[in-house]
Design a protein around this motif. Structure first.
Motif, PDB file in Angstrom:
ATOM      1  N   LEU A  21      -3.678   2.779   6.520  1.00 47.47           N
ATOM      2  CA  LEU A  21      -3.201   4.079   7.006  1.00 47.47           C
ATOM      3  C   LEU A  21      -2.910   5.037   5.858  1.00 47.47           C
ATOM      4  N   ASP A  22      -2.861   6.311   6.193  1.00 48.82           N
ATOM      5  CA  ASP A  22      -2.439   7.356   5.265  1.00 48.82           C
ATOM      6  C   ASP A  22      -0.911   7.372   5.286  1.00 48.82           C
ATOM      7  N   VAL A  23      -0.297   6.859   4.225  1.00 49.68           N
ATOM      8  CA  VAL A  23       1.141   6.622   4.209  1.00 49.68           C
ATOM      9  C   VAL A  23       1.860   7.717   3.433  1.00 49.68           C
ATOM     10  N   HIS A  24       2.934   8.221   4.034  1.00 47.07           N
ATOM     11  CA  HIS A  24       3.808   9.217   3.405  1.00 47.07           C
ATOM     12  C   HIS A  24       5.234   8.681   3.425  1.00 47.07           C
ATOM     13  N   VAL A  25       5.961   8.899   2.339  1.00 47.48           N
ATOM     14  CA  VAL A  25       7.356   8.458   2.239  1.00 47.48           C
ATOM     15  C   VAL A  25       8.198   9.650   1.844  1.00 47.48           C
ATOM     16  N   ILE A  26       9.334   9.835   2.544  1.00 45.99           N
ATOM     17  CA  ILE A  26      10.240  10.923   2.211  1.00 45.99           C
ATOM     18  C   ILE A  26      11.601  10.355   1.856  1.00 45.99           C
ATOM     19  N   ASP A  27      12.192  10.892   0.791  1.00 45.25           N
ATOM     20  CA  ASP A  27      13.487  10.412   0.302  1.00 45.25           C
ATOM     21  C   ASP A  27      14.157  11.560  -0.445  1.00 45.25           C
ATOM     22  N   ILE A  28      15.450  11.412  -0.708  1.00 47.64           N
ATOM     23  CA  ILE A  28      16.170  12.480  -1.411  1.00 47.64           C
ATOM     24  C   ILE A  28      15.975  12.408  -2.922  1.00 47.64           C
ATOM     25  N   ALA A  29      15.546  11.250  -3.451  1.00 48.50           N
ATOM     26  CA  ALA A  29      15.398  11.096  -4.903  1.00 48.50           C
ATOM     27  C   ALA A  29      14.182  11.873  -5.393  1.00 48.50           C
ATOM     28  N   ASP A  30      14.369  12.722  -6.392  1.00 54.47           N
ATOM     29  CA  ASP A  30      13.240  13.463  -6.955  1.00 54.47           C
ATOM     30  C   ASP A  30      12.847  12.949  -8.333  1.00 54.47           C
ATOM     31  N   SER A  31      13.488  11.853  -8.769  1.00 58.01           N
ATOM     32  CA  SER A  31      13.141  11.223 -10.038  1.00 58.01           C
ATOM     33  C   SER A  31      13.485   9.741  -9.934  1.00 58.01           C
ATOM     34  N   GLY A  32      13.258   9.000 -11.027  1.00 60.60           N
ATOM     35  CA  GLY A  32      13.541   7.572 -10.994  1.00 60.60           C
ATOM     36  C   GLY A  32      12.345   6.777 -10.503  1.00 60.60           C
ATOM     37  N   PRO A  33      12.550   5.523 -10.150  1.00 56.23           N
ATOM     38  CA  PRO A  33      11.416   4.638  -9.839  1.00 56.23           C
ATOM     39  C   PRO A  33      10.774   4.878  -8.475  1.00 56.23           C
ATOM     40  N   LYS A  34      11.494   5.464  -7.536  1.00 54.48           N
ATOM     41  CA  LYS A  34      10.964   5.554  -6.170  1.00 54.48           C
ATOM     42  C   LYS A  34       9.677   6.377  -6.068  1.00 54.48           C
ATOM     43  N   PRO A  35       9.632   7.620  -6.582  1.00 53.91           N
ATOM     44  CA  PRO A  35       8.378   8.369  -6.490  1.00 53.91           C
ATOM     45  C   PRO A  35       7.205   7.645  -7.138  1.00 53.91           C
ATOM     46  N   GLN A  36       7.460   7.020  -8.283  1.00 58.32           N
ATOM     47  CA  GLN A  36       6.395   6.319  -9.000  1.00 58.32           C
ATOM     48  C   GLN A  36       5.877   5.131  -8.187  1.00 58.32           C
ATOM     49  N   LEU A  37       6.779   4.391  -7.563  1.00 55.31           N
ATOM     50  CA  LEU A  37       6.372   3.230  -6.777  1.00 55.31           C
ATOM     51  C   LEU A  37       5.538   3.638  -5.563  1.00 55.31           C
ATOM     52  N   VAL A  38       5.919   4.714  -4.919  1.00 49.58           N
ATOM     53  CA  VAL A  38       5.165   5.200  -3.756  1.00 49.58           C
ATOM     54  C   VAL A  38       3.767   5.616  -4.186  1.00 49.58           C
ATOM     55  N   ARG A  39       3.671   6.372  -5.250  1.00 48.66           N
ATOM     56  CA  ARG A  39       2.365   6.836  -5.712  1.00 48.66           C
ATOM     57  C   ARG A  39       1.491   5.687  -6.209  1.00 48.66           C
ATOM     58  N   ALA A  40       2.131   4.655  -6.799  1.00 48.57           N
ATOM     59  CA  ALA A  40       1.367   3.494  -7.257  1.00 48.57           C
ATOM     60  C   ALA A  40       0.735   2.748  -6.090  1.00 48.57           C
ATOM     61  N   LEU A  41       1.311   2.882  -4.900  1.00 52.23           N
ATOM     62  CA  LEU A  41       0.726   2.280  -3.699  1.00 52.23           C
ATOM     63  C   LEU A  41      -0.490   3.048  -3.198  1.00 52.23           C
ATOM     64  N   GLY A  42      -0.665   4.279  -3.700  1.00 50.95           N
ATOM     65  CA  GLY A  42      -1.686   5.161  -3.149  1.00 50.95           C
ATOM     66  C   GLY A  42      -1.165   5.957  -1.975  1.00 50.95           C
ATOM     67  N   ALA A  43       0.174   6.033  -1.858  1.00 52.09           N
ATOM     68  CA  ALA A  43       0.816   6.815  -0.799  1.00 52.09           C
ATOM     69  C   ALA A  43       1.320   8.128  -1.375  1.00 52.09           C
ATOM     70  N   THR A  44       1.831   9.001  -0.500  1.00 54.63           N
ATOM     71  CA  THR A  44       2.300  10.322  -0.903  1.00 54.63           C
ATOM     72  C   THR A  44       3.814  10.376  -0.788  1.00 54.63           C
ATOM     73  N   TYR A  45       4.450  10.877  -1.822  1.00 52.91           N
ATOM     74  CA  TYR A  45       5.911  10.951  -1.870  1.00 52.91           C
ATOM     75  C   TYR A  45       6.372  12.378  -1.611  1.00 52.91           C
ATOM     76  N   HIS A  46       7.421  12.508  -0.790  1.00 56.87           N
ATOM     77  CA  HIS A  46       7.963  13.825  -0.453  1.00 56.87           C
ATOM     78  C   HIS A  46       9.476  13.840  -0.649  1.00 56.87           C
ATOM     79  N   THR A  47       9.991  15.005  -1.010  1.00 57.20           N
ATOM     80  CA  THR A  47      11.416  15.283  -0.918  1.00 57.20           C
ATOM     81  C   THR A  47      11.565  16.479   0.015  1.00 57.20           C
ATOM     82  N   GLY A  48      12.795  16.920   0.234  1.00 55.92           N
ATOM     83  CA  GLY A  48      12.992  18.046   1.148  1.00 55.92           C
ATOM     84  C   GLY A  48      13.210  17.570   2.565  1.00 55.92           C
TER      85      GLY A  48
END
Length: 349
Positions: A198-225
């Motif tokens: 599936l086309d996976v998107h993850v949204i979270d309040i963190a805009d730095s740190g390991p979370k955005p990197q881990l999501v992108r390493a999966l080939g998913a899209t990371y969002h804040t807001g």
């Protein structure tokens, strides 16, 4: 032997203490503890919010996200000395209810189930523990300490099963999934979503740190807001925060015919002027379904094990952001902004 115990409903009562060796009546399989994961449930038990000691006892051995090495397989014919195992958490109620009677103890109807490290059975934060052969899940030794991720993975394995079961009530070809929250459950839900293609998107309040990197390493899209600003309607939303406002926003964001699966348990208070009838009308007119999912039965443990075995080890390793010794268990209960999964490590894997 050493164990981390707590007096349920008594804040600040957690301690590392000497307790007797586990009794054979607790299970034929003797296991040496390797690691135990720490989650919000453990923190809340230590804070005195809930938890139940075994009958006739004052204290409860903490911990339900286990990983151990078999010392003595006892009567088990499926296990041998040295195997890595994880202990299933929930036990069926003694009545039993119809669901527990057929092995669906995660769907217990009368609430008389018990749970290791939570409700009336000692958990796994001890140097050694025993378990019944039927409730010991063998894990791939190549995972090493990462086998401790099996229990949280069962939560999302069940969530995905629930989503598919509901979605197939009609013709359904989901393409996009939104995961709310990039904690351990959210990231593992994203992993299983990618494994489904599936086309996976993850949204979270963190805009730095390991979370955005881990999501992108999966080939998913990371969002804040906010969810409203995403610009698309997901076919599936797996909600992993338990935050009231986030839950409200998911109901307005999911596509027609979509499924929202709630896995987070939390709070958030009253949300503005939210009118239940209006929300219900929105769900009804768009053929949406909101389903809750908690715990897991043995089928989900097998599915979770398969998912972890297929996962990239280097990616999984980044989920475990900190290891603490049993003597420093209090540090493990204190989460930092850089933490994803913290474990208490008893021995080398």
């Amino acid at each position: 032997m050493k164990a981390i115990t707590v007096r349920p409903m008594t804040p600040g009562s957690a301690q590392l203490e000497d307790i007797p060796e586990p009794d054979e009546r607790e299970g034929a399989v003797l296991v040496e503890a390797l690691a135990v994961g720490v989650c919000g449930t453990d923190v809340e038990i230590v804070e005195g919010k809930y938890g139940w000691a075994p009958p006739g006892k004052e204290r409860l051995v903490l911990g339900h996200e286990s990983l151990g090495r078999v010392v003595d397989p006892g009567t088990s014919t499926a296990l041998k000395k040295g195997d890595h195992v994880v202990g299933i958490v929930r036990r069926p109620d003694p009545v039993p209810c119809p669901n527990c009677a057929v092995g669906e103890w995660d769907m217990c109807r009368n609430g008389q189930y018990t749970e290791r490290g939570i409700k009336e059975i000692n958990g796994f934060m001890s140097e050694r523990w025993r378990i019944e052969p039927h409730f010991a899940m063998k894990v791939d030794r190549s995972l090493g300490l990462l086998g401790v991720l099996l229990e949280p993975t069962t939560v999302v394995a069940k969530a995905w099963e629930q989503v598919v079961a509901v979605g197939q009530r009609s013709f359904w070809e989901p393409r996009t999934v939104l995961i709310t929250g990039a904690g351990p459950i959210g990231l593992l839900a994203a992993l299983l979503g990618k494994q489904r293609g599936l086309d996976v998107h993850v949204i979270d309040i963190a805009d730095s740190g390991p979370k955005p990197q881990l999501v992108r390493a999966l080939g998913a899209t990371y969002h804040t807001g906010t969810i409203a600003d995403l610009g698309f309607e997901p076919d599936v939303i797996i909600e992993c925060t338990g935050v009231g406002k986030v839950i409200k926003d998911t109901i307005g964001a999911v596509a027609s015919g979509g499924v929202i699966c709630l896995t987070g348990v939390g709070g958030g208070g009253v949300i503005g002027q939210m009118h239940i009838a209006d929300v219900a009308a929105h769900v009804v007119l768009r053929n949406n379904v909101v389903v809750g999912s908690v715990n897991a039965n043995k089928r989900h443990w097998y599915k979770a094990g398969e998912a972890l075995a297929r996962a990239d080890r280097s990616w999984l390793a980044q989920l475990v952001t900190r290891c603490e010794r049993p003597a420093d268990f209090a540090k493990a209960l204190t989460r930092t902004s850089e933490d994803i999964k913290v474990i208490v490590q008893f021995a080398e894997a």
